[in-house]
Design an enzyme around this catalytic site. Structure first.
Site, PDB file in Angstrom:
ATOM      1  N   GLN A  82      64.063  54.251 -35.320  1.00  0.00           N
ATOM      2  CA  GLN A  82      63.356  55.451 -35.760  1.00  0.00           C
ATOM      3  C   GLN A  82      62.946  55.327 -37.225  1.00  0.00           C
ATOM      4  OE1 GLN A  82      62.394  57.886 -33.723  1.00  0.00           O
ATOM      5  NE2 GLN A  82      61.499  59.134 -35.332  1.00  0.00           N
ATOM      6  N   ASP A 107      57.508  50.286 -29.554  1.00  0.00           N
ATOM      7  CA  ASP A 107      56.753  51.028 -30.573  1.00  0.00           C
ATOM      8  C   ASP A 107      55.406  50.362 -30.875  1.00  0.00           C
ATOM      9  OD1 ASP A 107      57.750  53.416 -31.669  1.00  0.00           O
ATOM     10  OD2 ASP A 107      59.336  52.358 -32.758  1.00  0.00           O
ATOM     11  N   LYS A 162      63.683  61.965 -27.121  1.00  0.00           N
ATOM     12  CA  LYS A 162      63.407  60.688 -26.452  1.00  0.00           C
ATOM     13  C   LYS A 162      64.523  60.377 -25.451  1.00  0.00           C
ATOM     14  CE  LYS A 162      60.745  59.073 -30.412  1.00  0.00           C
ATOM     15  NZ  LYS A 162      60.686  58.311 -31.678  1.00  0.00           N
TER      16      LYS A 162
HETATM   17  N1  GUN Z   1      58.655  58.144 -36.634  1.00  0.00           N
HETATM   18  C1  GUN Z   1      57.574  58.919 -36.368  1.00  0.00           C
HETATM   19  N2  GUN Z   1      56.889  58.453 -35.292  1.00  0.00           N
HETATM   20  C2  GUN Z   1      57.545  57.349 -34.878  1.00  0.00           C
HETATM   21  C3  GUN Z   1      57.321  56.427 -33.813  1.00  0.00           C
HETATM   22  O1  GUN Z   1      56.352  56.513 -33.031  1.00  0.00           O
HETATM   23  N3  GUN Z   1      58.234  55.424 -33.709  1.00  0.00           N
HETATM   24  C4  GUN Z   1      59.286  55.293 -34.564  1.00  0.00           C
HETATM   25  N4  GUN Z   1      60.122  54.262 -34.382  1.00  0.00           N
HETATM   26  N5  GUN Z   1      59.515  56.120 -35.558  1.00  0.00           N
HETATM   27  C5  GUN Z   1      58.650  57.151 -35.708  1.00  0.00           C
END
Ligand code: GUN
Length: 295
Positions: A95, A118, A51
């Site tokens: 995350q 998110d 990311k």
């Molecule tokens: N863990 C797995 N997929 C995601 C996501 O799309 N966002 C976040 N914050 N954590 C994740």
């Protein structure tokens, strides 16, 4: 059989994002994303790394905040409160999954909904249910929809079966598929579903999101179905330098020959998720700018 190349489709989406970032730069704003990770889950660190790298590629400012495993709930809340108040940060992502002592829901509820890239905050979940475009849509399901659209898959009237009911994928996926513009007939299957393979065989579009390596075998899949594999699972593999290989929720080798189209793992849904995060961050920066200009 078509392999839906998520890497290529994501690269297209990212090219669009790069232009939008330049447009915002010209108006004096650099989009900013904060990524918070608590603990040392290796897969989560890999995702966060991707990311942050993609932000750098596009000219998005990113701040990676790594907190040790033993960080308290209060400390994480304080970090989020600081990011809420920071005008250089337009998007905040914590995350998932955090360590078990952390109450993730409380943290999500503290994130400013206007920075919730998110799409996990109740305000944004509500907007998704109401089909209010001003909210943020969770990145993985949004990426799956774009894969279907950009690959020219007809969704209107199609039978879509989602396996899994998580807040990150299954639930928002179902809402998007049934929404106006997509118009699928949606079934959400889960661990208590009776005769799961039979239910899945009804699917024109099958979307497993359960995190179980190679769980979906050929007997789950109708001839000519489209399969979007959301799972990314690590299997031990001593022949690899890393010691593992990535597999989806689908037993790819046996399922692929039955499909009209299928996503690979890796290189399917994963890159699309990151592209959608970039797009949400740009949307957050643009909205904050419009608000500042009274637009
Ligand atoms: N863990 C797995 N997929 C995601 C996501 O799309 N966002 C976040 N914050 N954590 C994740």
């Amino acid at each position: 059989m078509t392999i839906l190349n998520g890497k290529e489709i994501a690269a297209d989406a990212l090219a669009g994002c790069r232009e939008q970032v330049q447009g915002l730069e010209a108006r004096g704003v650099t989009p900013g994303l904060a990524v918070v990770i608590v603990g040392k889950d290796p897969a989560s660190h890999v995702y966060v790394g991707s990311k942050v790298k993609t932000c750098a590629d596009l000219g998005i400012y990113s701040r990676r905040i790594e907190l040790p495993e033993e960080t308290s709930q209060k400390e994480v809340l304080e970090v989020v409160a600081g990011l809420n108040a920071d005008p250089s940060i337009h998007g905040i992502l914590v995350q998932s999954p955090p360590p078990p002592h952390i109450n993730e829901e409380e943290i999500i509820r503290l994130i400013d909904p206007d920075k919730d890239v998110d799409g996990f905050h109740p305000v944004n979940v509500g907007k998704l249910v109401m089909e209010d475009d001003s909210g943020f849509v969770p990145c993985t399901p949004q990426g799956c929809i774009q894969l279907l659209e950009r690959a020219g898959i007809e969704t209107s009237g199609a039978n879509a079966v989602v396996i899994g009911r998580s807040m990150i994928v299954g639930k928002p996926m179902a809402l998007l598929l049934m929404g106006r513009g997509i118009n699928a007939t949606v079934t959400v299957a889960h661990s208590r579903t009776k005769e799961l393979a039979k239910v899945c065989r009804e699917a024109d579009i099958l979307i497993p999101a359960i995190g179980k390596p190679e769980f979906v075998t050929a007997d789950f899949v109708k001839e000519g179905a489209v399969v979007i594999d959301v799972g990314i699972n690590r299997l031990e593999d001593s022949s690899r330098k890393s010691g593992y290989r990535l597999v989806g929720d689908v037993a790819y080798e046996e399922v692929a020959p039955k499909c009209r189209a299928i996503t690979p793992v890796p290189g399917g849904v994963g890159p699309m998720t990151i592209a959608m995060l970039m797009s949400n961050t740009i949307k957050a920066a643009r909205s904050s700018m419009d608000q500042a200009e009274g637009g």
